[in-house]
Design a protein around this motif. Sequence first.
Motif, mmCIF file in Angstrom:
data_model
loop_
_atom_site.group_PDB
_atom_site.id
_atom_site.type_symbol
_atom_site.label_atom_id
_atom_site.label_comp_id
_atom_site.label_asym_id
_atom_site.label_seq_id
_atom_site.Cartn_x
_atom_site.Cartn_y
_atom_site.Cartn_z
ATOM 1 N N GLU A 135 -4.446 3.826 7.819
ATOM 2 C CA GLU A 135 -3.938 2.647 7.097
ATOM 3 C C GLU A 135 -3.272 3.044 5.788
ATOM 4 N N LEU A 136 -3.630 4.202 5.262
ATOM 5 C CA LEU A 136 -3.014 4.669 4.023
ATOM 6 C C LEU A 136 -1.519 4.915 4.198
ATOM 7 N N ARG A 137 -1.100 5.202 5.410
ATOM 8 C CA ARG A 137 0.327 5.463 5.674
ATOM 9 C C ARG A 137 1.194 4.227 5.437
ATOM 10 N N SER A 138 0.601 3.043 5.507
ATOM 11 C CA SER A 138 1.371 1.812 5.341
ATOM 12 C C SER A 138 1.478 1.373 3.879
ATOM 13 N N ILE A 139 0.930 2.144 2.965
ATOM 14 C CA ILE A 139 0.954 1.772 1.548
ATOM 15 C C ILE A 139 1.938 2.680 0.817
ATOM 16 N N ALA A 140 3.042 2.100 0.368
ATOM 17 C CA ALA A 140 4.088 2.858 -0.324
ATOM 18 C C ALA A 140 3.596 3.342 -1.689
ATOM 19 N N THR A 141 3.952 4.558 -2.024
ATOM 20 C CA THR A 141 3.535 5.161 -3.289
ATOM 21 C C THR A 141 3.962 4.313 -4.487
ATOM 22 N N VAL A 142 5.163 3.748 -4.448
ATOM 23 C CA VAL A 142 5.676 2.990 -5.596
ATOM 24 C C VAL A 142 4.871 1.727 -5.881
ATOM 25 N N THR A 143 4.056 1.280 -4.925
ATOM 26 C CA THR A 143 3.265 0.066 -5.124
ATOM 27 C C THR A 143 1.857 0.345 -5.634
ATOM 28 N N ILE A 144 1.484 1.619 -5.751
ATOM 29 C CA ILE A 144 0.094 1.984 -6.058
ATOM 30 C C ILE A 144 -0.171 1.961 -7.564
ATOM 31 N N ARG A 145 -1.214 1.224 -7.936
ATOM 32 C CA ARG A 145 -1.707 1.210 -9.320
ATOM 33 C C ARG A 145 -2.771 2.284 -9.491
ATOM 34 N N GLU A 146 -3.670 2.426 -8.501
ATOM 35 C CA GLU A 146 -4.664 3.495 -8.499
ATOM 36 C C GLU A 146 -5.272 3.623 -7.119
ATOM 37 N N ILE A 147 -5.815 4.820 -6.867
ATOM 38 C CA ILE A 147 -6.560 5.086 -5.644
ATOM 39 C C ILE A 147 -7.893 5.662 -6.076
ATOM 40 N N ARG A 148 -8.968 5.065 -5.604
ATOM 41 C CA ARG A 148 -10.310 5.502 -5.985
ATOM 42 C C ARG A 148 -11.105 5.844 -4.731
ATOM 43 N N TYR A 149 -11.892 6.913 -4.819
ATOM 44 C CA TYR A 149 -12.768 7.310 -3.722
ATOM 45 C C TYR A 149 -14.203 6.989 -4.080
#
Length: 140
Positions: free
Chosen positions: A102-116
Amino acid sequence: MNARTAFALAAVLGAALLARPAAAQTTDTTAATPAAPAHRVRHDRNLLTPEDFAGRHEDNAYALVRTLRPSWLRGSRGVTSNAEGTPVVVYRDGVRMGGENELRSIATVTIREIRYLDAMAATQQFGTDHGGGAILVATH
């Protein structure tokens, strides 16, 4: 060496280790106060922000995570888990999306943060079925 001598020696050595250097023991009150030591900013290894991937050419969240934090995609491989491990669960803006693809469908330019979140933190926050942890993507 008896116990009393060993204790006295340990006390002297401990005091010597704790003593400030002579240069720092100045009595001159007109001397400038030394600047506070610079504190290193601790980087959260469970967080990716736009500053972390500025200038990168990956076009989606999967490519970013695979490049910058590949261990997040490995899931749980504990003694009791299967050979492939328990997959990580992906959330986008608080909504469960599914697995790592599902991460493939999220464009980099739209990301505010990614948390694990590791398995324990993900289970505490979202309930069971998070043995591989969770990747939370916040977008604009």
